[in-house]
Design a protein around this motif. Structure first.
Motif: not given
Ligand SMILES: *[C@@H]1O[C@H](CO)[C@@H](O)[C@H](O)[C@H]1NC(C)=O
Ligand SMILES: *[C@@H]1O[C@H](CO)[C@@H](O)[C@H](O)[C@H]1NC(C)=O
Length: 289
Positions: A68, A70, A72, A158, A215
């Motif tokens: 996973y 991710s 920002n 999300g 993040d």
């Molecule tokens: C990004 O969004 C997801 C929700 O889909 C969340 O679980 C995750 O913590 C978020 N990641 C960041 C880096 O903000």
């Protein structure tokens, strides 16, 4: 791993160890034009820029097989026409695998395009394009890839914007399942193609073009010494959270979200481009929602 960072961490003590370990030099390497890369460990962010001379790229030290990923991202503000910003997974071999988010800039007030693509064994050509339902240049938004043995899901804040199923059993060499990938972040000059098909090149009067990533949440199966078996043998990988049922297929609520994205925001789908593919590629029917 930087010695100064380690020293700082051991002095500060155990409580802060995880944030110490997240320092830029522990997690990333500067791949292209370090002068255009500005990490800020205090805010866990990295700003990169494009000038007329060079863009920039940084990437994770580690490579992963499934996980996973991710971050920002706040995209280039103002006139970003001609620029391409990218957040993507890539392997480093010939016949590489790649899973992309590319952000095609635009003139002030005109919509950025989010282009996603996936390469398997060196073969891409699977572009999908959408507009966003918000202005991605004024605030940070969350862009994520979930990549497991069943499917790849691209998400924005999300909301799923695309899926790509693993159909290796019926179509070999169609799914990224053999090569570890690092996570790369870049900005480059796409004047010849990015904005209205290349009609609007970068206007260097507006340079430098800046974007910020922060993040970073990268949780995957790390591949060490090119040994992928810990990530591919079922007894090992099945307990990883990104492999769990809720990430193997979309829920009915997510299916509705993706349908809405298609209806309201999608502007291109390689699966329906009959000029390019008179017969839709075989994977298309499996990924249809
Ligand atoms: C990004 O969004 C997801 C929700 O889909 C969340 O679980 C995750 O913590 C978020 N990641 C960041 C880096 O903000
Ligand atoms: C830029 O804006 C124009 C409309 O002004 C639009 O047709 C185009 O899709 C937008 N995005 C890109 C990247 O060209």
């Amino acid at each position: 791993m930087g010695v100064p960072a380690l020293l700082t961490c051991s002095i500060i003590g155990l409580v802060l160890v995880s944030s110490c370990l997240a320092g830029f030099n522990d997690q990333f390497t500067e791949v292209w034009a370090p002068e255009n890369i500005t990490p800020d460990d205090a805010t866990n962010s990295v700003t990169i820029r494009l000038t007329q001379t060079a863009g920039a790229q940084f990437a994770t030290v580690n490579s992963f097989l499934y996980g996973y990923f991710s971050a920002n991202i706040k995209l280039v503000a103002g006139n970003s026409a001609g620029t391409v910003s990218a957040f993507y997974l890539t392997s480093y071999d010939t016949n590489h695998d790649e899973i992309d988010f590319e952000f095609l800039g635009n003139e002030t007030g005109s919509p950025v395009i989010v282009q996603t693509n996936i390469f398997v064994n060196g073969v891409g050509g699977r572009e999908d394009r959408i507009y966003l339902w918000f202005d991605p240049t004024t605030d940070f938004h969350n862009y994520s890839v979930v990549w497991n043995h069943e499917q790849v899901t691209w998400l924005v804040d999300g909301t799923p914007i695309r899926i790509y199923k693993n159909i290796e059993s019926v179509l070999p060499n169609s799914y990224p399942s053999h090569q570890a990938m690092g996570i790369a972040h870049s900005i480059f000059d796409g004047s010849s193609w990015a904005t209205r098909g290349g009609a609007v090149p970068c206007n260097w009067e507006y340079a430098p073009f800046l974007l910020t990533f922060k993040d970073f949440a990268y949780d995957g199966c790390t591949v060490n010494s090119n040994d992928i078996t810990p990530c591919t043998s079922a007894s090992n990988y099945q307990s990883n959270w990104w492999e769990s049922a809720q990430y193997q297929s979309l829920s009915s609520a997510q299916v509705s979200q993706l349908q809405q994205v298609h209806q309201e925001y999608q502007i291109y789908d390689y699966c329906t481009d009959q000029t390019r593919y008179p017969t839709p590629p075989a994977e298309c029917s499996y990924n249809a929602i």
